[in-house]
Scaffold this motif. Structure first.
Motif, short mmCIF file in Angstrom:
data_model
loop_
_atom_site.label_atom_id
_atom_site.label_comp_id
_atom_site.label_asym_id
_atom_site.label_seq_id
_atom_site.Cartn_x
_atom_site.Cartn_y
_atom_site.Cartn_z
N UNK A 92 0.86 -1.18 0.00
CA UNK A 92 0.00 0.00 0.00
C UNK A 92 0.90 1.23 0.00
N UNK A 93 0.60 2.18 -0.88
CA UNK A 93 1.37 3.43 -0.92
C UNK A 93 0.41 4.60 -0.87
N UNK A 94 0.84 5.69 -0.23
CA UNK A 94 0.02 6.89 -0.08
C UNK A 94 0.70 8.05 -0.76
N UNK A 95 0.06 8.63 -1.79
CA UNK A 95 0.58 9.78 -2.51
C UNK A 95 -0.59 10.62 -3.01
N UNK A 96 -0.34 11.91 -3.23
CA UNK A 96 -1.36 12.79 -3.81
C UNK A 96 -1.28 12.67 -5.33
N UNK A 97 -2.12 11.82 -5.91
CA UNK A 97 -2.06 11.52 -7.34
C UNK A 97 -2.67 12.63 -8.18
N UNK A 168 7.42 15.38 -14.45
CA UNK A 168 7.65 16.38 -13.41
C UNK A 168 7.17 15.88 -12.05
N UNK A 169 6.09 15.09 -12.07
CA UNK A 169 5.54 14.57 -10.82
C UNK A 169 6.32 13.34 -10.38
N UNK A 170 6.24 12.99 -9.08
CA UNK A 170 6.89 11.76 -8.61
C UNK A 170 6.30 10.54 -9.32
N UNK A 171 7.01 9.43 -9.23
CA UNK A 171 6.56 8.22 -9.90
C UNK A 171 6.65 7.01 -9.00
N UNK A 172 6.30 5.86 -9.56
CA UNK A 172 6.37 4.58 -8.85
C UNK A 172 7.33 3.65 -9.57
N UNK A 180 12.37 -7.39 -13.77
CA UNK A 180 12.22 -6.26 -14.67
C UNK A 180 11.89 -5.05 -13.83
N UNK A 181 12.45 -3.93 -14.19
CA UNK A 181 12.26 -2.69 -13.44
C UNK A 181 11.43 -1.75 -14.30
N UNK A 182 10.28 -1.33 -13.79
CA UNK A 182 9.35 -0.50 -14.55
C UNK A 182 9.04 0.78 -13.78
N UNK A 183 9.19 1.92 -14.46
CA UNK A 183 8.85 3.22 -13.88
C UNK A 183 7.48 3.64 -14.39
N UNK A 184 6.62 4.07 -13.49
CA UNK A 184 5.24 4.41 -13.83
C UNK A 184 4.96 5.84 -13.40
N UNK A 185 4.31 6.60 -14.27
CA UNK A 185 3.92 7.97 -13.96
C UNK A 185 2.84 7.96 -12.88
N UNK A 186 3.06 8.70 -11.81
CA UNK A 186 2.13 8.69 -10.68
C UNK A 186 0.78 9.28 -11.04
N UNK A 187 0.74 10.26 -11.92
CA UNK A 187 -0.51 10.95 -12.23
C UNK A 187 -1.36 10.24 -13.27
N UNK A 188 -0.73 9.47 -14.17
CA UNK A 188 -1.49 8.85 -15.26
C UNK A 188 -1.44 7.34 -15.26
N UNK A 189 -0.44 6.75 -14.61
CA UNK A 189 -0.29 5.30 -14.65
C UNK A 189 0.43 4.80 -15.89
#
Length: 551
Positions: A92-97, A168-172, A180-189
């Motif tokens: 579980x993660x808590x962020x202002x998406x 510009x926004x933080x990511x996951x 495999x390492x995957x970077x995901x945009x926090x605002x759009x997925x």
């Protein structure tokens, strides 16, 4: 002239009177002129005052009726999100998406299809079915903000990482299986980048992943990753911008299953890798230099001379800390830098990282969960320790970090897989403690084969009172508590469903405002003393308890 002089000599008083009369007339004339000027100035001041007042009224009117005020989101006290056939992951993660200044919830689950809100399948992203979905849910009402197939399977999910890709926004970051390492945009997925590696079977990724300063000089911070396999720890550095590997890899032989803690010593971070019986220490610059192949220097970084003196640079084994059967190594905030808490099978020991001397030791048998930091006294760090004291029995202790004194303790029935504790910062500079277990009054204990999962609230203002908030018969996969808005809206979040590895089933995600449970809670007296408040008064006071975010 002679006549005037003669007249003056004959009538001297008359001459003086004439001069006085002339001076008086001049004075009156000047006063009239001055009064006239003041009168005109007073009129200008009056006009300026009324003009200023009129402008102020216009501004107030504009902001009150014409210019709309920003709407403050109204958070629901309780909301649910359901999935019919899925398996949740224990993250579980808590962020202002959605940038509404309210924390949102991110979680992952495995399923053939997502929710009906988005109607996406694994095949839409070219993944085999079933696959792992990553979802962001609004903290205000539980609506799904975005949902996306992210991986075949998930080992780890970590959100709130700054500067991933070009966003510009933080990511996951999602660590998948196979690796495999995957970077995901926090605002759009949306996937920002994905990098894969094949390590075969039986490897473990050490978590959490660590963000390090920019190594490849592309203006974006980078990532360091530790992989363990067959008694060896491999180190990789990946670009935070593209995900590509930087340099080759470093390797360290260890005597067993390793974990790690990142420790900030003065102006240089150190990575402490530990097994049951050994401790290995690396400075960040040494790690990066070994991976890149050339000496890496970061500005304002200065190695710690005491630690460097006691590190064998051939094996990187530290000769300073010698413990056996280590279960946890944890950071504890100190006065100027973090200290180290070592928890083994028999005791907990706090080590001062400035001089590497033992601050205190405490008997703790078979720790059940990683130590957690809270505040029992105002602005004084306390450590929450859970230890096993018998079959389906545990003891919860709150220990003062500076002295090792036990400030409060509680014995509970507890089954395997019981969630760990959580804390919430309160406005009196202390913490509210949330604890799972099954309390039974002394003299009436019965050992359950499967103890009930009950959630309790404890606050140091009532050391002899425990509030029973909730009974749960469902499997709790993940639990957390947070302030969903700054210094307000204290809530806890439950993710329930089948255990990983089990077949798919119903999954529920719930957010519940803490005060709603306090109102209907059951008051448990740990001991009775003279002058105790009545139960309803205790509920009312804890219901009015205010919270305060700590930066």
């Amino acid at each position: 002239m002679d006549n005037k002089d003669s007249e003056a000599e004959i009538h001297p008083l008359k001459t003086e009177d004439a001069k006085a009369q002339e001076n008086h007339e001049n004075f009156v004339e000047r006063r009239i002129i001055k009064s006239s000027g003041l009168s005109r100035l007073s009129r200008w001041r009056t006009a300026a005052f009324f003009i200023s007042l009129f402008l102020c009224l216009i501004i107030v009117f504009a902001f009150s009726f014409i210019i709309p005020c920003p709407e403050r989101p109204v958070s629901e006290r309780t909301w649910f999100q359901y999935y019919n056939s899925a398996v949740p992951y224990p993250f579980l993660a808590m962020e202002d998406v959605n940038a509404d200044k309210v924390q949102d919830v991110l979680f992952a689950f495995k399923s053939n299809n997502g929710s009906s809100s988005f109607n996406m399948s694994c095949l839409d992203k070219g993944l085999p079915s079933p696959c792992a979905f990553l979802a962001a849910v609004s903290g205000t009402n539980g609506s799904v903000l975005w949902e996306s197939p992210a991986a075949e399977d998930v080992q780890w999910l970590q959100c709130g990482i700054q500067q991933l890709g070009t966003a510009q926004a933080p990511g996951c970051l999602v660590v998948e299986k196979p690796l495999s390492l995957t970077a995901v945009d926090l605002q759009t997925g949306e996937v920002l980048w994905r990098q894969s590696r094949d390590f075969g079977a039986n490897y473990t990724v050490l978590t959490p992943l660590s963000v390090i300063p920019d190594v490849d000089n592309d203006g974006v911070q980078d990532l360091i990753i530790f992989i363990t396999k067959e008694g060896q720890v491999k180190t990789f550095i990946h670009s935070g911008k593209t995900g590509q590997q930087i340099g080759l890899s470093g390797s360290l032989n260890v005597d067993g299953s390793a974990r790690y803690v990142r420790l900030n010593l003065r102006s240089s971070p150190y990575f402490l890798l530990y097994t049951e019986n050994s401790l290995y220490a690396y400075s960040l610059e040494d790690l990066c230099s070994a991976v890149v192949g050339t000496e890496v220097k970061f500005p304002n970084f200065q190695p710690d001379s005491l630690w460097e003196k006691h590190i064998d640079h051939a094996t990187h084994r530290s000769t300073l800390l010698r413990f056996e059967n280590v279960r946890y190594l944890a950071k504890v905030p100190g006065q100027s830098q973090d200290n180290v808490l070592v928890v083994n099978s028999e005791m907990a020991t706090l080590i001062n990282t400035k001089d590497l001397q033992t601050v205190w030791t405490l008997n703790v048998s078979r720790a059940l969960s990683e130590p957690l930091i809270g505040y029992y006294k105002p602005d004084v760090h306390g450590i929450i320790l859970e230890s096993e004291i018998g079959p389906n029995r545990k003891k919860v202790m709150i220990v003062e970090s500076g002295s090792g004194a036990v400030q409060w303790e509680l014995k509970l029935n507890s089954g395997a897989g019981s969630p760990g504790p959580a804390t919430l910062p309160t406005a009196d500079h202390r913490s509210a403690f949330l604890i799972w277990g099954d309390y039974q009054e002394p003299g009436n204990e019965t050992i359950h084969r499967a103890p009930l999962q009950k959630l309790y609230l404890f606050h140091p203002s009532y050391t002899n009172v425990l509030l029973e908030l909730r009974n749960s018969t469902d499997q709790v996969i993940a639990f957390t508590a947070a302030l969903f808005e700054r210094s307000r809206h204290a809530c806890y979040v439950l993710l329930r469903g089948p255990q990983p590895g089990e077949g798919p089933g119903p999954v529920s995600l719930m957010k519940r405002k803490l005060k709603e449970d306090v109102l209907v809670s059951r008051v448990i007296w740990l001991r009775t003393t003279a002058g105790d408040d009545d139960e309803q008064r205790i509920r009312d006071r804890l219901y009015r308890m205010r919270f305060q975010s700590r930066d």
